[in-house]
Design a protein around this motif. Sequence first.
Motif, PDB file in Angstrom:
ATOM      1  N   ALA A  69       0.841  -1.216   0.000  1.00 10.25           N
ATOM      2  CA  ALA A  69       0.000   0.000   0.000  1.00 10.25           C
ATOM      3  C   ALA A  69       0.869   1.256   0.000  1.00 10.25           C
ATOM      4  N   ALA A  70       1.976   1.214   0.743  1.00 13.45           N
ATOM      5  CA  ALA A  70       2.867   2.376   0.809  1.00 13.45           C
ATOM      6  C   ALA A  70       3.484   2.647  -0.572  1.00 13.45           C
ATOM      7  N   LEU A  71       3.917   1.579  -1.247  1.00 12.76           N
ATOM      8  CA  LEU A  71       4.524   1.755  -2.577  1.00 12.76           C
ATOM      9  C   LEU A  71       3.478   2.262  -3.570  1.00 12.76           C
ATOM     10  N   GLU A  72       2.255   1.717  -3.473  1.00 12.31           N
ATOM     11  CA  GLU A  72       1.207   2.116  -4.423  1.00 12.31           C
ATOM     12  C   GLU A  72       0.755   3.558  -4.217  1.00 12.31           C
ATOM     13  N   ALA A  73       0.897   4.050  -2.995  1.00 12.80           N
ATOM     14  CA  ALA A  73       0.508   5.441  -2.738  1.00 12.80           C
ATOM     15  C   ALA A  73       1.504   6.423  -3.373  1.00 12.80           C
ATOM     16  N   VAL A  74       2.712   5.941  -3.617  1.00 12.10           N
ATOM     17  CA  VAL A  74       3.749   6.852  -4.127  1.00 12.10           C
ATOM     18  C   VAL A  74       3.990   6.664  -5.632  1.00 12.10           C
ATOM     19  N   TYR A  75       3.953   5.395  -6.069  1.00 13.40           N
ATOM     20  CA  TYR A  75       4.269   5.122  -7.476  1.00 13.40           C
ATOM     21  C   TYR A  75       2.999   4.684  -8.202  1.00 13.40           C
ATOM     22  N   ASP A  76       2.943   4.965  -9.474  1.00  9.50           N
ATOM     23  CA  ASP A  76       1.775   4.571 -10.264  1.00  9.50           C
ATOM     24  C   ASP A  76       1.737   3.057 -10.409  1.00  9.50           C
ATOM     25  N   GLY A  77       0.551   2.487 -10.392  1.00 13.20           N
ATOM     26  CA  GLY A  77       0.389   1.074 -10.718  1.00 13.20           C
ATOM     27  C   GLY A  77       0.576   0.159  -9.539  1.00 13.20           C
ATOM     28  N   PRO A  78       0.497  -1.150  -9.787  1.00  8.36           N
ATOM     29  CA  PRO A  78       0.617  -2.138  -8.716  1.00  8.36           C
ATOM     30  C   PRO A  78       2.003  -2.129  -8.078  1.00  8.36           C
ATOM     31  N   ALA A  79       2.052  -2.448  -6.799  1.00  9.62           N
ATOM     32  CA  ALA A  79       3.309  -2.367  -6.042  1.00  9.62           C
ATOM     33  C   ALA A  79       4.412  -3.222  -6.650  1.00  9.62           C
ATOM     34  N   GLU A  80       4.025  -4.365  -7.213  1.00 11.94           N
ATOM     35  CA  GLU A  80       5.059  -5.271  -7.743  1.00 11.94           C
ATOM     36  C   GLU A  80       5.746  -4.696  -8.981  1.00 11.94           C
ATOM     37  N   ARG A  81       5.173  -3.626  -9.526  1.00 13.12           N
ATOM     38  CA  ARG A  81       5.817  -3.005 -10.696  1.00 13.12           C
ATOM     39  C   ARG A  81       6.718  -1.840 -10.298  1.00 13.12           C
ATOM     40  N   ALA A  82       6.703  -1.472  -9.007  1.00 11.68           N
ATOM     41  CA  ALA A  82       7.543  -0.345  -8.559  1.00 11.68           C
ATOM     42  C   ALA A  82       9.010  -0.628  -8.833  1.00 11.68           C
ATOM     43  N   ARG A  83       9.387  -1.903  -8.762  1.00 16.09           N
ATOM     44  CA  ARG A  83      10.811  -2.244  -8.945  1.00 16.09           C
ATOM     45  C   ARG A  83      11.207  -2.295 -10.425  1.00 16.09           C
TER      46      ARG A  83
END
Length: 225
Positions: A69-83
């Motif tokens: 949830a923290a990653l999704e609040a900052v980066y667009d899209g699903p958290a697993e794509r932040a990397r």
Amino acid sequence: MRIDIFTLFPEWFDWLRRPRHLANAAVSADLELRCFNYRDTSSLPAGQVDDAPYGGGPGMVLRVDVVAAALEAVYDGPAERAREGRRVVVLTPRGRPFSDAVATELAALPELVLLSGRYEGFDERVHAHLASDAVSLGPFVLAGGEVAAMAIVDSVCRRLPGALGNAASLDRESFSPGLDGGTEHPHYTRPPDFRGWRVPEVLTSGDHGAIEAWRAAHTGPAPVT
Ligand code: ADE
């Protein structure tokens, strides 16, 4: 460069913005340092972020849904794509040992994400599905990843263009390739004699060749890792 730190204690990082090399890097390398609190985006009651480990045992584990949830609040899209397209580094004693070489590698990135944990660390699914890699500050256990994140930010930022008054400081400092990974020679300054503790005469001789030879002889070996 942008560095994002996820933590339960974002206010700890306030002082980290003050040292001169960070202030310099903010101007000359366009360094942006952002901190995010997992609690602010937790969907659990009362900002819960952790839970007891399955299988029992002491301590609490940071939940994967909270980190996602923290990653999704900052980066667009699903958290697993932040990397994808940015390094998402978990701080943990199980990670790859931090070193000057790792600092140099991280300093070349346009974007770096550091995930700090407290308690017993992260649910393993954070490592498997959300992070790109893991780094350890050393073979010891800290109460959390914050101090490791601070050390990494300090060390990465002094490598950014314009961070240091004299960029040549990086060329022959301890652990640099310029010293074959060894440690720098000792330094002395005025006064030349303090309570009978004298500066080695060669350093005040003005003989540059002799000074270089003395420094080379007093360069330490590379640490055993
Ligand atoms: N968290 C707890 N101990 C740590 C360590 N040695 N390095 C990085 N993060 C940590």
